[in-house]
Design a protein around this motif. Structure first.
Motif, short mmCIF file in Angstrom:
data_model
loop_
_atom_site.label_atom_id
_atom_site.label_comp_id
_atom_site.label_asym_id
_atom_site.label_seq_id
_atom_site.Cartn_x
_atom_site.Cartn_y
_atom_site.Cartn_z
N ASP A 140 0.73 -1.13 -0.15
CA ASP A 140 0.03 0.18 0.06
C ASP A 140 0.94 1.25 0.06
O ASP A 140 0.51 2.25 -0.80
N GLN B 32 1.02 3.98 -2.73
CA GLN B 32 0.46 5.60 -2.54
C GLN B 32 1.50 6.40 -3.18
O GLN B 32 1.31 7.27 -3.78
N LYS C 18 1.28 6.82 -6.96
CA LYS C 18 0.21 7.36 -7.55
C LYS C 18 0.67 8.95 -7.25
O LYS C 18 0.26 9.97 -7.83
N LYS C 19 1.20 9.55 -6.19
CA LYS C 19 1.69 10.94 -5.82
C LYS C 19 2.79 10.99 -7.09
O LYS C 19 2.80 12.26 -7.46
#
Length: 384
Positions: free
Chosen positions: A157, A161, A164-165
């Motif tokens: 996860d 994250q 994606k950032k």
């Protein structure tokens, strides 16, 4: 008792005596470990705090294998105080992504040991979950190899994250790059238009001189050029808009269109004439300019994408995104949508709609055929 024995025993009183009377604190043992290494190895948190507050020992001191004190807290001897030792070292500025000669980071060790709280603390301090050791393993791979399921889920996860950032930042850069390329593409096309008009005027003037007749029609540049100053301006659209409206007095509002609060004027002016729609269909938006003739994308062997424009021969680095994503954003004409817009629907009755039979073995089609086609189209665009 020397400094290394005091670090193993956690004798803070003896440490204070050594700090006052001895200069042997920076000594190393046979393995090349400093006093701070030994204190971290045995989980002596108070002893570590006294050493770091004294400022004599470097918090990122390395042994011959490249290990820092943050690497040595993941041992059975310091198991009950591992998290406290990590917090102490990070508080005093320890490098969270420090790697050994084999490329092992503290996050690799925490994942291999299955210490979820330590993994969370390292990630909050800025540890990079994408770093690989000498064998190419990430911390997620280490957690999977040692069957630490909760740690693996948390690391997966965290990697998602972070990816994606990073992708959002790169897509914002791509959007700004697209606007800049479209602006310069439009300016370059207008320049070519001016050049063609100059050539046409010269040819018409030469033909009239050869025939001995006056030029009957000669367009003046001044009559239409002011309306196209944005074509030749090198300023961005926002700067041109601000310059155009700078120094011009605002039109006075009518009495009924004045806000009762002068500090907050109305958001919109209802006194301006508004366009009247003559159709129930929305107006068609002009297609974006075709950048395929102006921009060229090439991918280097190292994976970077370079773009080059017709108005500038210097190659530049494109945002860090896949080549297919860059092409879809910059050259949308090459990737038309497979779904037709509902505005193209012209039928006036349900009876005009083509009826499709339910796929069944009698019809010669399997119910899984369409699903397979969709999956292939998703994985390999353009297959069907």
């Amino acid at each position: 008792m020397d400094a290394l024995q005091a670090a193993a025993c956690g004798d803070v009183v003896w440490l204070g005596y050594i700090l006052r009377r001895s200069t042997s604190l920076p000594q190393r043992n046979r393995q090349g470990l400093t006093v701070l290494h030994v204190a971290a190895l045995h989980g002596q948190v108070k002893f570590m705090e006294s050493l770091l507050e004294g400022g004599i020992i470097e918090v990122d001191a390395r042994c011959p294998q490249g290990r820092t004190p943050l690497h040595l807290v993941f041992t059975p001897k310091s198991a009950p105080w591992t998290l406290a030792s990590i917090s102490c070292l990070l508080m005093h500025g320890a490098q969270v992504n420090a790697a050994t000669k084999d490329g092992v980071t503290p996050l690799h060790q925490a994942a291999a040991e299955g210490l979820l709280e330590c993994v969370q603390a390292l990630l909050e301090a800025g540890a990079d979950p994408h770093l690989r050791e000498i064998n190419g393993h990430t911390p997620l791979d280490m957690a999977k190899l040692w069957c630490h399921r909760q740690v693996a889920r948390f690391l997966k996860d965290a990697m998602w994250q972070k990816d994606k950032k990073t992708e959002v930042k790169q897509r914002k850069k791509l959007h700004k790059l697209k606007e800049t390329l479209q602006f310069w593409h439009h300016r370059n096309e207008c320049k070519d238009k001016f050049d063609r008009q100059d050539v046409s005027e010269e040819r018409v003037a030469a033909w009239a001189k050869h025939k001995g007749v006056p030029v009957q029609w000669r367009p003046e540049r001044g009559c239409w050029l002011p309306h196209h100053t944005q074509c030749t301006s090198t300023d961005p659209p926002a700067a041109r808009h601000q310059e155009r409206h700078q120094g011009q007095p605002k039109a006075p509002r009518e009495a009924w269109n004045v806000s009762p609060n002068p500090n907050r004027p109305p958001k919109a002016s209802t006194s301006r004439p508004q366009g009247v729609g003559t159709s129930t269909r929305p107006e068609r938006v002009a297609p974006p300019p075709d950048l395929r003739r102006s921009v060229t994308l090439t991918q280097e062997p190292r994976g970077r994408t370079i773009y080059k424009t017709c108005w500038e021969d210097k190659p530049r680095t494109a945002p860090d995104l896949p080549l297919s994503t860059l092409k879809r954003e910059l050259f949308p004409a090459d990737y038309p949508s497979r779904l037709e817009s509902p505005l193209d629907f012209q039928s006036h009755s349900v009876l005009d709609l083509p009826r499709r039979r339910c796929p069944s073995p009698e019809n010669g089609a399997s119910p899984w055929t369409e699903i397979a086609m969709h999956l292939v189209e998703e994985m390999k665009p353009g297959q069907y």
